[in-house]
Scaffold this active site. Structure first.
Site, PDB file in Angstrom:
ATOM      1  N   CYS A 192      52.258 -19.429  59.847  1.00  0.00           N
ATOM      2  CA  CYS A 192      51.322 -19.625  58.739  1.00  0.00           C
ATOM      3  C   CYS A 192      49.997 -20.184  59.238  1.00  0.00           C
ATOM      4  O   CYS A 192      48.922 -19.742  58.829  1.00  0.00           O
ATOM      5  CB  CYS A 192      51.917 -20.573  57.705  1.00  0.00           C
ATOM      6  SG  CYS A 192      53.506 -19.999  57.087  1.00  0.00           S
ATOM      7  N   ARG A 221      36.184  15.588  26.054  1.00  0.00           N
ATOM      8  CA  ARG A 221      37.631  15.545  25.846  1.00  0.00           C
ATOM      9  C   ARG A 221      37.893  14.962  24.473  1.00  0.00           C
ATOM     10  O   ARG A 221      37.472  13.844  24.180  1.00  0.00           O
ATOM     11  CB  ARG A 221      38.294  14.682  26.931  1.00  0.00           C
ATOM     12  CG  ARG A 221      39.800  14.521  26.798  1.00  0.00           C
ATOM     13  CD  ARG A 221      40.347  13.749  28.006  1.00  0.00           C
ATOM     14  NE  ARG A 221      41.789  13.618  27.961  1.00  0.00           N
ATOM     15  CZ  ARG A 221      42.437  12.622  27.343  1.00  0.00           C
ATOM     16  NH1 ARG A 221      41.754  11.677  26.726  1.00  0.00           N
ATOM     17  NH2 ARG A 221      43.750  12.584  27.352  1.00  0.00           N
ATOM     18  N   ASN A 255      37.674  19.770  28.066  1.00  0.00           N
ATOM     19  CA  ASN A 255      39.079  19.499  28.344  1.00  0.00           C
ATOM     20  C   ASN A 255      39.958  20.510  27.603  1.00  0.00           C
ATOM     21  O   ASN A 255      39.874  20.621  26.370  1.00  0.00           O
ATOM     22  CB  ASN A 255      39.421  18.073  27.906  1.00  0.00           C
ATOM     23  CG  ASN A 255      40.846  17.705  28.277  1.00  0.00           C
ATOM     24  OD1 ASN A 255      41.791  18.056  27.567  1.00  0.00           O
ATOM     25  ND2 ASN A 255      41.002  17.027  29.390  1.00  0.00           N
ATOM     26  N   MET A 285      42.905 -26.612  50.718  1.00  0.00           N
ATOM     27  CA  MET A 285      44.186 -26.114  50.266  1.00  0.00           C
ATOM     28  C   MET A 285      44.115 -26.058  48.743  1.00  0.00           C
ATOM     29  O   MET A 285      44.083 -27.091  48.085  1.00  0.00           O
ATOM     30  CB  MET A 285      45.326 -27.036  50.708  1.00  0.00           C
ATOM     31  CG  MET A 285      45.203 -27.627  52.120  1.00  0.00           C
ATOM     32  SD  MET A 285      44.821 -26.462  53.436  1.00  0.00           S
ATOM     33  CE  MET A 285      46.449 -25.848  53.835  1.00  0.00           C
ATOM     34  N   GLN A 292      32.718  15.612  31.055  1.00  0.00           N
ATOM     35  CA  GLN A 292      33.798  16.388  30.433  1.00  0.00           C
ATOM     36  C   GLN A 292      33.922  15.946  28.975  1.00  0.00           C
ATOM     37  O   GLN A 292      34.053  14.748  28.701  1.00  0.00           O
ATOM     38  CB  GLN A 292      35.125  16.123  31.159  1.00  0.00           C
ATOM     39  CG  GLN A 292      36.318  16.834  30.532  1.00  0.00           C
ATOM     40  CD  GLN A 292      37.669  16.346  31.081  1.00  0.00           C
ATOM     41  OE1 GLN A 292      38.616  16.134  30.341  1.00  0.00           O
ATOM     42  NE2 GLN A 292      37.744  16.174  32.394  1.00  0.00           N
ATOM     43  N   LYS A 352      49.230 -10.072  58.505  1.00  0.00           N
ATOM     44  CA  LYS A 352      49.984 -10.547  59.667  1.00  0.00           C
ATOM     45  C   LYS A 352      51.392 -10.968  59.260  1.00  0.00           C
ATOM     46  O   LYS A 352      51.609 -11.479  58.154  1.00  0.00           O
ATOM     47  CB  LYS A 352      49.272 -11.723  60.346  1.00  0.00           C
ATOM     48  CG  LYS A 352      49.331 -13.025  59.580  1.00  0.00           C
ATOM     49  CD  LYS A 352      49.197 -14.229  60.498  1.00  0.00           C
ATOM     50  CE  LYS A 352      50.451 -14.516  61.280  1.00  0.00           C
ATOM     51  NZ  LYS A 352      51.501 -15.199  60.480  1.00  0.00           N
TER      52      LYS A 352
HETATM   53  N1  3NM Z   1      43.448  11.426  32.301  1.00  0.00           N
HETATM   54  P1  3NM Z   1      40.029   5.122  31.567  1.00  0.00           P
HETATM   55  S1  3NM Z   1      44.043   9.035  32.841  1.00  0.00           S
HETATM   56  C1  3NM Z   1      41.754  11.245  30.525  1.00  0.00           C
HETATM   57  O1  3NM Z   1      45.829  10.478  34.707  1.00  0.00           O
HETATM   58  C2  3NM Z   1      42.660  10.658  31.480  1.00  0.00           C
HETATM   59  O2  3NM Z   1      45.214  12.459  34.169  1.00  0.00           O
HETATM   60  C3  3NM Z   1      44.226  10.695  33.070  1.00  0.00           C
HETATM   61  O3  3NM Z   1      40.609   6.509  31.065  1.00  0.00           O
HETATM   62  C4  3NM Z   1      45.173  11.252  34.045  1.00  0.00           C
HETATM   63  O4  3NM Z   1      38.966   5.438  32.566  1.00  0.00           O
HETATM   64  C5  3NM Z   1      42.864   9.302  31.665  1.00  0.00           C
HETATM   65  O5  3NM Z   1      39.497   4.487  30.326  1.00  0.00           O
HETATM   66  C6  3NM Z   1      42.182   8.213  30.944  1.00  0.00           C
HETATM   67  O6  3NM Z   1      41.177   4.369  32.136  1.00  0.00           O
HETATM   68  C7  3NM Z   1      41.287   7.404  31.862  1.00  0.00           C
HETATM   69 MG    MG Z   2      45.183  18.109  28.943  1.00  0.00          MG
END
Ligand code: 3NM
Ligand code: MG
Length: 521
Positions: free
Chosen positions: A447, A46, A76, A291, A44, A367
């Protein structure tokens, strides 16, 4: 004339970003070319800032690259840019043009994807004819700071559940938001709702910000293709296993035998009150305790073939950091992690800590007593007084249903301890009647059981449910035998008697004794 929609592989979806913070000085066209060579299956373009002319220019160069590899290119938001370069489709967010209008403009053959953050948005997008959903935001991401809701793997799961028509999803779904090599398998695993799973993941920075986009794409795709079987193999449903153990007791005995001869490592991140007792129980049952609450040493310990117990206790911020580091280290090598949400329902801080830990990694077994399991379910109506178990508020059937529901939701084995214990992996649910009332009169008995289950799961990873069952029976039958001893007069004398019986039971199993059909020894 209709050319039909191109076939799409949703496994690894690259969303580009042209900002210097992510792309750096690299050439976007080269990055996309290398990323596709590494395994990206869908791209995509964007760009939220560029002028239209620049966008058309870059989009047409990207399209030349994606066509070379027969990978679809989507744009996009900008239908005009899509049309100008003849790209395969668009991705539209909730604030962009609606799916129905976009379809009118682009026609039936265009791929149109829609962002959905909630069940309602997902259902509307499906009704409106979206070809796929981008669901998220999975985890907070610096790449897109105006995201509306961070939904976690739980939110993904809810959307996947709601998108299903029977057992099939009606549209493919990919998750987005801070997904990278360290969490992709967990996201795929934890988001699944039954057989309804993500078709892939979408990433920006994991590839666009990489200095080697080809190898970053390759490792991501490798992780996607091997998830979840590689680390999180789940148990095959066994419908023959109902509530009686008869057909499984021979196997349970053989698991006990492998455990007591294993000296398997049992790594405890546990509170000071129970450290000594838990370590003694480990030694008596045949594991080798360590531990350590030191997060940075967890990666070394995780490679030693054992398991980690996280015993939440007082969940200070420092402890939460150590727990998270420990869980990540064990998750990374596919080693079991057992979660004991001690006092999980008692205070707001502990309830939040339970939530944090449930989203920070993957557990093999959870648990706890009724209040703690209620806190895990997020539906607890019992206000826990202390960390000890309070009076029961639900029926046997409700408890069995609750452990089963959490097991299905979290994809792990869940144990609710009490006078009767309930154990489930979602497919098999059993009630266990063994144990001794003295276990409720000494500190750390719950535990220490977590430690025992951990090392049992480490020696018998192929069936964590049966492994946990074997550990519970070892523990509780030993408690029964300790209680029956002449020299057991109360909690004080119960402890040494119990340690002896834990050890002796193992010795007897080595010599050929076993668990009987009714859980007797
Ligand atoms: N859209 P990264 S989050 C382009 O939630 C985009 O719709 C999103 O980027 C949504 O992989 C996002 O670097 C960015 O976290 C994701
Ligand atoms: Mg958008």
């Amino acid at each position: 004339e209709s050319r039909g929609k191109p076939p799409v592989d949703w496994s690894l979806y690259l969303v580009t970003d042209s900002t210097p913070a992510i792309l750096g000085g690299k050439d976007i066209v080269q990055v996309v070319d290398q990323a596709i060579q590494g395994g990206v299956t869908l791209v995509q373009y964007r760009d939220k800032h560029a002028d239209t002319g620049v966008m058309v220019d870059i989009a047409s160069k990207l399209h030349a690259v994606t066509r070379k590899y027969n990978v679809p290119l989507l744009i996009n938001d900008r239908l005009d840019v899509c049309q100008a370069v003849g790209a395969e489709g668009v991705h539209i967010g909730q604030d962009d043009m609606g799916c129905i209008e976009a379809r009118k403009i682009l026609g039936p053959d265009a791929i149109i994807g829609v962002t959905a953050s909630s069940v309602e948005e997902a259902q509307k997008a499906i009704e409106d004819g979206a070809d796929y959903l981008g669901i998220g935001t999975t985890f907070a991401t610096p790449t897109k700071t105006d995201t509306k809701s961070i939904i976690g793997t739980r939110g993904l799961q809810e959307i996947l559940a709601a998108c299903s028509t029977g057992t099939e999803k009606s549209v493919p779904c990919v998750a987005i938001g801070s997904i990278n090599a360290s969490n992709v398998q967990r996201v795929l695993h934890q988001s699944a709702h039954g057989s309804n799973r993500l078709n892939g993941v979408a990433v920006v920075s994991a590839i666009m910000a990489s200095t080697d986009p080809r190898s970053s794409a390759r490792s991501l795709l490798d992780l996607i293709k091997t998830a979840p079987q590689k680390y999180y193999a789940s148990v095959a449903p066994n419908t023959a296993f109902v509530t009686e153990l008869a057909s499984q007791v021979a196997q349970v005995t053989s698991i006990i035998k492998s455990h007591v001869t294993s000296s398997v490592l049992c790594h405890n991140m546990t509170n000071t009150v129970v450290q000594n007792f838990a370590a003694n129980v480990c030694l008596a049952t045949g594991s080798s305790p360590i531990m350590s609450e030191n997060g940075p040493e967890a990666p070394d310990l995780a490679r030693l073939g054992g398991a980690l117990v996280i015993n939440m206790g007082t969940a200070t911020p420092e402890k939460l950091n150590a727990f998270t580091a420990g869980m990540r280290a064990y998750n990374a090598v596919g080693a079991p992690v057992i979660f004991d949400p001690v006092g999980g329902g008692a205070t707001a801080i502990r309830r939040n800590a339970v939530k944090t830990l449930l989203t920070a990694g993957f557990f093999s077994v959870i648990k706890g007593n009724e209040g703690e399991i209620g806190a895990v379910a997020g539906t607890s109506t019992t206000q826990q007084r202390g960390v000890d178990s309070g009076p029961s508020v639900s029926t046997a059937e409700e408890k069995a249903n609750l452990v089963k529901a959490i097991a299905l939701r979290e994809h792990c084995v869940v144990l609710m301890t009490g006078k009767t214990d309930y154990l489930s992996d979602g497919a098999r649910t059993v009630a266990i009647e063994n144990g001794s009332h003295w276990l409720g009169k000494i500190t750390g008995s719950g535990c220490a059981l977590g430690s025992v289950i951990a090392s049992y799961v480490a020696v018998h990873r192929q069936d964590k449910f049966l492994a946990a069952l074997a550990g519970i029976l070892h523990y509780e039958i030993a408690a029964e035998r300790a209680e029956a001893r002449q020299d057991c007069r109360g909690p004080g004398s119960f402890i040494p008697a119990f340690l002896d019986e834990l050890y002796l039971l193992g010795e007897e199993v080595k010599q050929g004794r076993g668990i009987g059909a009714n859980g007797e020894f």
